[in-house]
Each structure stands twice: as C-alpha cells, then as structure tokens.
Design an enzyme around this catalytic site. Sequence first.
Site, PDB file in Angstrom:
ATOM      1  N   ASP A  54       0.795  -1.229   0.000  1.00  0.00           N
ATOM      2  CA  ASP A  54       0.000   0.000   0.000  1.00  0.00           C
ATOM      3  C   ASP A  54       0.830   1.283   0.000  1.00  0.00           C
ATOM      4  OD1 ASP A  54       0.905   0.147   2.664  1.00  0.00           O
ATOM      5  OD2 ASP A  54      -0.881  -0.873   3.406  1.00  0.00           O
ATOM      6  N   ARG A  68       0.815   7.002  -0.058  1.00  0.00           N
ATOM      7  CA  ARG A  68       0.107   5.993   0.737  1.00  0.00           C
ATOM      8  C   ARG A  68      -1.292   5.862   0.164  1.00  0.00           C
ATOM      9  NH1 ARG A  68      -2.506   2.691   3.056  1.00  0.00           N
ATOM     10  NH2 ARG A  68      -2.180   1.857   5.163  1.00  0.00           N
ATOM     11  N   ASP A  73      -5.453  -1.204   3.558  1.00  0.00           N
ATOM     12  CA  ASP A  73      -4.385  -1.643   4.462  1.00  0.00           C
ATOM     13  C   ASP A  73      -3.993  -3.062   4.094  1.00  0.00           C
ATOM     14  OD1 ASP A  73      -2.626  -1.885   6.656  1.00  0.00           O
ATOM     15  OD2 ASP A  73      -4.227  -2.731   7.897  1.00  0.00           O
ATOM     16  N   THR A  74      -2.750  -3.229   3.631  1.00  0.00           N
ATOM     17  CA  THR A  74      -2.246  -4.566   3.337  1.00  0.00           C
ATOM     18  C   THR A  74      -1.403  -5.048   4.510  1.00  0.00           C
ATOM     19  OG1 THR A  74      -0.240  -3.702   2.259  1.00  0.00           O
ATOM     20  CG2 THR A  74      -2.163  -4.079   0.856  1.00  0.00           C
ATOM     21  N   GLU A  76       1.682  -6.171   6.839  1.00  0.00           N
ATOM     22  CA  GLU A  76       3.021  -5.588   6.902  1.00  0.00           C
ATOM     23  C   GLU A  76       4.077  -6.555   6.346  1.00  0.00           C
ATOM     24  OE1 GLU A  76       3.679  -2.636   7.607  1.00  0.00           O
ATOM     25  OE2 GLU A  76       1.963  -1.885   8.748  1.00  0.00           O
ATOM     26  N   ARG A 121       3.476  11.639   3.608  1.00  0.00           N
ATOM     27  CA  ARG A 121       3.155  10.817   2.445  1.00  0.00           C
ATOM     28  C   ARG A 121       1.883  11.369   1.800  1.00  0.00           C
ATOM     29  NH1 ARG A 121       3.153   4.887   5.120  1.00  0.00           N
ATOM     30  NH2 ARG A 121       1.583   5.994   6.351  1.00  0.00           N
TER      31      ARG A 121
END
Length: 256
Positions: A54, A68, A73-74, A76, A121
């Site tokens: 992401d 971002r 949300d992928t 980590e 970001r």
Amino acid sequence: MKKWLSLLLTLALLTGCSDVDSSSSSKTNEVENKNIVSEYPTYEATVEKVTDGDTLTISYKNKQQRVRLLLVDTPESVKQGVDPQPFSIEASNFVKELLPIGTKVIIEPGVEGHEYDKYNRLLAYVYVNGEMLNKTLIREGFARVGFIYKPNTRYLDEFLKIQDEAKLNKKNIWSIKGYVTEKGYNVDAATNATMNTTNQSENNSSRNQQEKIKGNTNSKIYHVPGGKYYDTPMKNIIWFDSVKEAEQAGYRASKE
C-alpha cells in the site's frame, strides 16, 4: 465573373481552415480524455519504487513523493521489528508486478487540505491502465478497507461492497478465519490456523494408515485394523486399501 471566382476561392479556404482546426481540436481532446479516470482532479506521474502493498514512490515534475494508498491496508512486509505477516509478500509482489519502475500512473489526491499524513506521504487513489489500484487490492483479497479518516472517504461505500465480495469468496487474507480485524491483522489467528491444518493433516494421514489392511510379504498373511497382530512391529510390510485387494494379491487373512 472574376469577383465571383475570387469569392468562391475565399470561401473554400475558410472551410478548409475550419476543418483543420476542428480536426486538431478533436485530436487534442482525444489525448486529454485518455487520462480522464475520475471526476476529481488528477495528474500523471511515474512510478519510482514500490515499498509494499500500500505504499509507493512516484516522480512528478522532477520531484519524488512517497504515496500511501487511501482507505486500504495490506499486511506488513517491511515494517521494522515486525516479521512479514501472512499474504504481505504476496500483496507486495502483486503491486510490484503491476507497477514496475517507470510505469505511468494517474494520481488522484485526497481532499484538498488533507492530502498528506503525518509522515508527509501523499494520500491518494492510484490508477493504472484505467483501473484504480486501491479497488484492485481489495477485490483480490490483498487488502482490507482501513485507516478511515474523514474527509477522505470518497469511495468508502464502494470499497466496502468490494470487500464483502472478497470476504464471501475467502480470497487470500479472508481465507484465514479471524485473521482480518477492524484494527488490522491477527497474526496469532493465522499461526493457529496453520497449526490446526498441519495437525489435521497428520491425523488424517495416521487415520488413513490405520484403516488400511496390513500385509506381510513373507508370510502372505494380511491383518485388519483391530486384529491381534495388526499393531505388532514387522518387516516387509505392504498396505492394501481393502480386504478384497489383499486377497486378489494372493494374501490370506490372519487367524487371529
């Protein structure tokens, strides 16, 4: 007569110029329309790096900017002090294959005045080949809908519907029960699921072996589960799926 000829020639020239201008305008509009993917302001940029599923880095007007992806949300994969989470590497590789360095993308920033996070970001929706990457990640089960902060909720309802489909089809992150939560990812649930799968596989293997007919290649005698000598250690073992199979191979039943 000469006046009429002169007038006709002038009209012809004017008509020709009009056609050229019209054609030129049409071509210009056609080029501009190629980048129209949203009703909101967008601009073209070039991919410089993909950090994980992401996060990426783009270049625009000779300046680099970290991006971002909004509302996704992928797991980590590169966070310091955190082991790569299940499906994090797959998500990262998926984006890297989709956006190799040098790829032209369309950037749709977040709401004006809320375009950056605390890490500076750029918060954005990213398009490649006319498709929004944010949506694609959710659809393929590589990301959950997350980090929902107003006013950057432009496509939230649509994203949630796409997520419901991925969840229903148990795609990737949704294939592990309890792994995806409202706050992120429960690695313990993934670990337990893996252990349960391994134990179940071992139990099935053991059970399947116990249900087989055990033969001795020297004596040509077979033993059935529960028989007196079934669990007795022996050499030259051969396994059969059924009594019929053992007898067809020339084996006879143990008397006990």
